[in-house]
Design a protein around this motif. Structure first.
Motif, PDB file in Angstrom:
ATOM      1  N   UNK A 141      -5.946 -39.282 -49.506  1.00  0.00           N
ATOM      2  CA  UNK A 141      -7.403 -38.834 -49.096  1.00  0.00           C
ATOM      3  C   UNK A 141      -7.374 -37.375 -48.787  1.00  0.00           C
ATOM      4  N   UNK A 142      -6.591 -36.634 -48.616  1.00  0.00           N
ATOM      5  CA  UNK A 142      -6.457 -35.096 -48.262  1.00  0.00           C
ATOM      6  C   UNK A 142      -6.672 -34.430 -50.021  1.00  0.00           C
ATOM      7  N   UNK A 143      -6.120 -35.076 -50.920  1.00  0.00           N
ATOM      8  CA  UNK A 143      -6.450 -34.782 -52.176  1.00  0.00           C
ATOM      9  C   UNK A 143      -7.676 -34.848 -52.857  1.00  0.00           C
ATOM     10  N   UNK A 144      -8.007 -36.100 -52.478  1.00  0.00           N
ATOM     11  CA  UNK A 144      -9.556 -36.373 -52.803  1.00  0.00           C
ATOM     12  C   UNK A 144     -10.612 -35.389 -52.178  1.00  0.00           C
ATOM     13  N   UNK A 145     -10.338 -35.030 -50.941  1.00  0.00           N
ATOM     14  CA  UNK A 145     -11.091 -34.345 -50.165  1.00  0.00           C
ATOM     15  C   UNK A 145     -11.067 -32.642 -50.616  1.00  0.00           C
ATOM     16  N   UNK A 146      -9.790 -32.543 -50.879  1.00  0.00           N
ATOM     17  CA  UNK A 146      -9.500 -31.080 -51.467  1.00  0.00           C
ATOM     18  C   UNK A 146     -10.297 -30.845 -53.019  1.00  0.00           C
ATOM     19  N   UNK A 147     -10.119 -31.654 -53.581  1.00  0.00           N
ATOM     20  CA  UNK A 147     -10.780 -31.428 -55.061  1.00  0.00           C
ATOM     21  C   UNK A 147     -12.360 -31.511 -54.728  1.00  0.00           C
TER      22      UNK A 147
END
Length: 181
Positions: free
Chosen positions: A24-30
């Motif tokens: 979830x954090x990686x998707x938001x970051x991207x």
């Protein structure tokens, strides 16, 4: 930046191989990176159509940020102060000031309180250019943010400040890991 961002399922699969990956954090970051790239691109395109760069625009904004009354000159700033405010090196700021001075938008003068120092002033031509540029710039910014209600804009600002604190924390973690190696 990736045109098509990975789907959550792909990130879940990657997390099996990289335990520190939070899907979830990686998707938001991207998505944040992509949004930032798109914002920077639209700003750069606008500035390019007005024959200026982001760096030059930043200096002009910093010199006119005090909002002088009509007919008054904006307060001058030292090159070092401008570099600090813009988050660039002094050498970069010197180059920006050089080109703005060459084009007649700023002038350097000796600091009356310190003969060793210089102050940068916005010229009448620089003020006129900034006044001409800003209405279109602000219309574009307003259009970008228009889909958000005022309360959503405030919430986004609050959340972005939290992300910036996370950036500072991540920088400290990386520095600590590097120094312990």
């Amino acid at each position: 930046m990736l045109k098509d961002l990975p789907h959550y399922e792909c990130l879940l699969e990657c997390a099996k191989h990289f335990p520190d990956l939070d899907p979830a954090a990686s998707g938001l970051f991207m998505n944040m990176l992509r949004t930032a790239d798109e914002l920077f691109a639209i700003k750069s395109d606008f500035l390019q159509r007005h024959n200026t760069s982001n760096g030059r625009f930043t200096v002009l904004m910093l010199l006119s940020a005090a909002g002088p009354a009509e007919g008054e000159c904006a307060p001058p700033r030292s090159p070092a102060a401008l570099a600090e405010m813009a988050g660039v090196t002094r050498a970069t700021m010197t180059g920006l000031i050089d080109t703005l001075e060459r084009d007649g938008f700023v002038r350097r003068e000796a600091d009356p309180h310190d003969r060793r120092a210089m102050l940068v002033h916005l010229t009448t031509q620089g003020e006129a250019f900034t006044r001409e540029l800003l209405p279109g710039y602000f219309r574009q910014v307003t259009a970008i943010m228009a889909p958000l209600q005022r309360s959503e804009q405030e919430e986004l600002m609050r959340l972005l400040m939290k992300v910036r604190r996370g950036i500072a924390t991540a920088s400290q973690v990386e520095a600590a890991e590097t120094s312990s190696v």
